[in-house]
Scaffold this motif. Structure first.
Motif, mmCIF file in Angstrom:
data_model
loop_
_atom_site.group_PDB
_atom_site.id
_atom_site.type_symbol
_atom_site.label_atom_id
_atom_site.label_comp_id
_atom_site.label_asym_id
_atom_site.label_seq_id
_atom_site.Cartn_x
_atom_site.Cartn_y
_atom_site.Cartn_z
ATOM 1 N N SER A 153 2.752 6.854 -8.573
ATOM 2 C CA SER A 153 2.559 5.629 -8.031
ATOM 3 C C SER A 153 1.446 4.704 -8.778
ATOM 4 O O SER A 153 1.200 3.495 -8.194
ATOM 5 C CB SER A 153 1.803 5.799 -6.493
ATOM 6 N N ARG A 180 0.450 1.175 -7.153
ATOM 7 C CA ARG A 180 -0.782 0.912 -7.214
ATOM 8 C C ARG A 180 -1.194 -0.502 -7.758
ATOM 9 O O ARG A 180 -1.925 -1.639 -7.023
ATOM 10 C CB ARG A 180 -2.049 1.904 -7.564
ATOM 11 N N GLN A 187 0.171 -3.149 -5.345
ATOM 12 C CA GLN A 187 -0.625 -3.305 -4.346
ATOM 13 C C GLN A 187 -1.899 -3.995 -4.455
ATOM 14 O O GLN A 187 -2.194 -4.794 -3.621
ATOM 15 C CB GLN A 187 -0.832 -1.857 -3.632
ATOM 16 N N LYS A 204 -2.840 -7.946 -2.803
ATOM 17 C CA LYS A 204 -3.995 -7.871 -2.144
ATOM 18 C C LYS A 204 -4.854 -8.969 -2.542
ATOM 19 O O LYS A 204 -5.672 -9.885 -2.044
ATOM 20 C CB LYS A 204 -4.850 -6.457 -2.134
ATOM 21 N N ILE A 239 2.938 7.862 -3.753
ATOM 22 C CA ILE A 239 2.565 6.637 -2.606
ATOM 23 C C ILE A 239 2.949 7.085 -1.352
ATOM 24 O O ILE A 239 3.873 7.816 -1.096
ATOM 25 C CB ILE A 239 3.243 5.364 -3.091
ATOM 26 N N GLN A 273 3.000 4.184 4.244
ATOM 27 C CA GLN A 273 2.159 3.031 4.702
ATOM 28 C C GLN A 273 2.042 2.334 3.567
ATOM 29 O O GLN A 273 1.802 0.899 3.466
ATOM 30 C CB GLN A 273 0.925 3.390 5.478
ATOM 31 N N GLU A 274 1.338 2.640 2.311
ATOM 32 C CA GLU A 274 1.259 1.821 1.425
ATOM 33 C C GLU A 274 2.380 1.126 0.921
ATOM 34 O O GLU A 274 2.133 0.076 0.446
ATOM 35 C CB GLU A 274 0.449 2.714 0.414
#
Length: 233
Positions: A47, A51, A54, A58, A196, A199-200
């Protein structure tokens, strides 16, 4: 499937490093359908790329919602030095660090101050060493060999600390490079689980849908129809 939906799927494919077949794409009508298709591709996979995506979304979400940065200004190749005006940049960066809740790169000295510190440090240390050698050969007091260069190093560190107030440059400056650096700094924390989680994955997809379609994140939910509820053609 309209152009907006295609763009969302392309962005999702790029984010997760997968290929969604035409057959799978034709079956997608809701946000939850995207979740399910992607999960079949990524379940149990490494993942690192996820990441990174993500973190990017974010960061983008925080910049838009906490710092009122225009959505179109935040792209992987955008410069953080352009996104954050120099005025109050240090204070805003402290806020960003608090919001991210991760270890992040410190702001760097502008080039001119960086050169000043380098030249000053070299001059102080070299000058101290030269003076120590003169005193040793002139007066035979060998401790000078350690004392004066040590004072030169301490002086350089002291000047560096004084210059903290002018550390205002993002290095790396590009959003993509910055995201990768943050990932590297927090690798042990973020990569505890190599695959991963569902939810992520859903969080990343929801960000992609919201950002691509120009919607608020809270509007995105698994049961929402892309066309009827979200107005995505």
């Amino acid at each position: 499937m309209g152009l907006d939906s295609v763009e969302i799927l392309v962005n999702v494919e790029n984010a997760f490093g997968i290929t969604i077949s035409n057959y799978e794409a034709e079956k997608i009508t809701t946000v939850g359908d995207i979740h399910n298709v992607v999960w079949r591709h990524v379940q149990g996979r490494q993942s690192m790329r996820c990441r990174s995506q993500q973190l990017f979304y974010k960061l983008r979400y925080l910049l838009i919602n906490k710092f009122q940065v225009p959505r179109e200004a935040i792209e992987p190749d955008a410069s953080l030095n352009d996104i954050f005006p120099k005025k109050n940049r240090r204070l805003k960066y402290l806020r960003l660090k608090k919001e991210l809740q991760l270890k992040v790169p410190e702001l760097a000295l502008p080039a001119v101050w960086g050169r000043f510190l380098m030249v000053t440090g070299i001059t102080l240390i070299a000058g101290s060493l030269a003076l120590a050698l003169v005193l040793i050969y002139g007066y035979g007091y060998t401790p000078w060999l350690y004392v004066l260069p040590g004072l030169g190093i301490i002086s350089t560190v002291f000047i560096s600390n004084i210059l903290d107030a002018v550390r205002t440059e993002f290095k790396p400056g590009l959003v993509k490079a910055y995201t990768q650096m943050v990932l590297a700094y927090n690798y042990g924390t973020l990569m505890t689980n190599k695959s991963i989680g569902r939810q992520e994955m859903e969080v990343i997809i929801n960000h992609i849908v919201a950002e691509t379609a120009g919607l608020d994140l809270h509007e995105i939910a698994p049961e929402k129809s892309l066309t009827n509820d979200l107005g995505i053609d």
